[in-house]
Design a protein around this motif. Structure first.
Motif, mmCIF file in Angstrom:
data_model
loop_
_atom_site.group_PDB
_atom_site.id
_atom_site.type_symbol
_atom_site.label_atom_id
_atom_site.label_comp_id
_atom_site.label_asym_id
_atom_site.label_seq_id
_atom_site.Cartn_x
_atom_site.Cartn_y
_atom_site.Cartn_z
ATOM 1 N N LYS A 15 0.976 -30.849 -50.521
ATOM 2 C CA LYS A 15 1.637 -31.639 -51.568
ATOM 3 C C LYS A 15 1.972 -33.000 -50.986
ATOM 4 C CE LYS A 15 3.448 -27.678 -53.993
ATOM 5 N NZ LYS A 15 4.577 -27.093 -54.665
ATOM 6 N N ARG A 16 2.351 -33.925 -51.858
ATOM 7 C CA ARG A 16 2.712 -35.280 -51.424
ATOM 8 C C ARG A 16 4.021 -35.714 -52.069
ATOM 9 N NH1 ARG A 16 -1.640 -37.824 -48.911
ATOM 10 N NH2 ARG A 16 -3.608 -36.751 -49.193
ATOM 11 N N THR A 17 4.795 -36.464 -51.291
ATOM 12 C CA THR A 17 6.007 -37.058 -51.845
ATOM 13 C C THR A 17 5.599 -38.234 -52.725
ATOM 14 O OG1 THR A 17 6.245 -38.638 -50.036
ATOM 15 C CG2 THR A 17 7.314 -36.476 -49.754
ATOM 16 N N ASN A 18 6.554 -38.796 -53.453
ATOM 17 C CA ASN A 18 6.266 -39.993 -54.264
ATOM 18 C C ASN A 18 5.742 -41.131 -53.403
ATOM 19 O OD1 ASN A 18 6.990 -38.699 -56.602
ATOM 20 N ND2 ASN A 18 9.094 -39.468 -56.574
ATOM 21 N N GLY A 19 6.164 -41.167 -52.142
ATOM 22 C CA GLY A 19 5.708 -42.205 -51.213
ATOM 23 C C GLY A 19 4.371 -41.894 -50.567
ATOM 24 N N GLY A 20 3.785 -40.729 -50.869
ATOM 25 C CA GLY A 20 2.468 -40.387 -50.348
ATOM 26 C C GLY A 20 2.456 -39.551 -49.080
ATOM 27 N N LYS A 21 3.635 -39.196 -48.528
ATOM 28 C CA LYS A 21 3.664 -38.397 -47.302
ATOM 29 C C LYS A 21 3.290 -36.947 -47.617
ATOM 30 C CE LYS A 21 6.286 -37.635 -43.155
ATOM 31 N NZ LYS A 21 7.350 -38.131 -42.323
ATOM 32 N N ARG A 22 2.352 -36.405 -46.813
ATOM 33 C CA ARG A 22 1.884 -35.043 -47.046
ATOM 34 C C ARG A 22 2.823 -34.008 -46.415
ATOM 35 N NH1 ARG A 22 -3.985 -34.381 -44.855
ATOM 36 N NH2 ARG A 22 -2.867 -34.867 -42.963
ATOM 37 N N TYR A 23 2.877 -32.822 -47.071
ATOM 38 C CA TYR A 23 3.635 -31.701 -46.528
ATOM 39 C C TYR A 23 3.104 -30.394 -47.098
ATOM 40 C CZ TYR A 23 6.261 -31.497 -50.944
ATOM 41 O OH TYR A 23 6.621 -31.385 -52.271
ATOM 42 N N VAL A 24 3.407 -29.301 -46.402
ATOM 43 C CA VAL A 24 3.052 -27.955 -46.845
ATOM 44 C C VAL A 24 4.307 -27.103 -46.723
ATOM 45 C CG1 VAL A 24 1.688 -25.888 -46.346
ATOM 46 C CG2 VAL A 24 0.652 -28.139 -46.081
ATOM 47 N N LYS A 25 4.653 -26.389 -47.793
ATOM 48 C CA LYS A 25 5.791 -25.467 -47.752
ATOM 49 C C LYS A 25 5.242 -24.061 -47.538
ATOM 50 C CE LYS A 25 9.986 -23.994 -49.918
ATOM 51 N NZ LYS A 25 10.557 -23.528 -51.141
ATOM 52 N N ILE A 26 5.773 -23.381 -46.523
ATOM 53 C CA ILE A 26 5.334 -22.033 -46.163
ATOM 54 C C ILE A 26 6.489 -21.073 -46.410
ATOM 55 C CG2 ILE A 26 4.469 -20.562 -44.314
ATOM 56 C CD1 ILE A 26 3.629 -23.167 -42.850
#
Length: 132
Positions: A15-26
């Motif tokens: 997923k991406r924040t509004n600012g474009g930073k990627r992340y994955v929630k596990i």
């Protein structure tokens, strides 16, 4: 150092924040034994939630792997058996009765019994493990 074995609570996706930073929630469900409920025993599950942010290094490689896996055999789906291995930072916070801390993820293993496409799709089982 911690090790969290268990089963994924949902498919992994980037997923991406509004600012474009990627992340994955596990979300990992770990059997925690049984507890007495009257005269009966019931299974108890501990839920462990980890958010991996793309901060470069191992986290970037992990997120790249989730976003573009080398094959369907190494995608991470709900119910897959996994092991998360990480170092715990000293930054521990309490919020709403839960402990939160920063982790440096070292490995995220996808275990052999589930190295196949989503259930209901035919595929051979790989007897090795693969991970990040």
């Amino acid at each position: 150092f911690i090790e969290v074995p268990g089963n994924l609570g949902k498919d992994l996706e980037v997923k991406r924040t509004n600012g474009g930073k990627r992340y994955v929630k596990i979300d990992i469900a770990t059997p925690a034994g049984s507890k007495k409920n009257g005269d009966d025993y019931e299974n108890v599950t501990d839920w462990n939630s980890v958010t991996v942010w793309d901060n470069g290094g191992n986290s970037k490689l992990f997120i790249d792997h989730i976003e573009n896996p080398p094959s369907d055999k190494v995608k991470f789906y709900k119910g897959n058996s996994v092991v998360l291995r990480a170092f715990v930072s000293k930054n521990v916070r309490m919020y709403d009765g839960k402990a939160y801390c920063d982790l440096e993820v070292k490995e995220f293993l996808h275990l052999s019994k589930v190295m196949q496409p989503k259930p209901k799709e035919a595929a051979p089982v790989n007897n090795d493990y693969d991970g990040f």
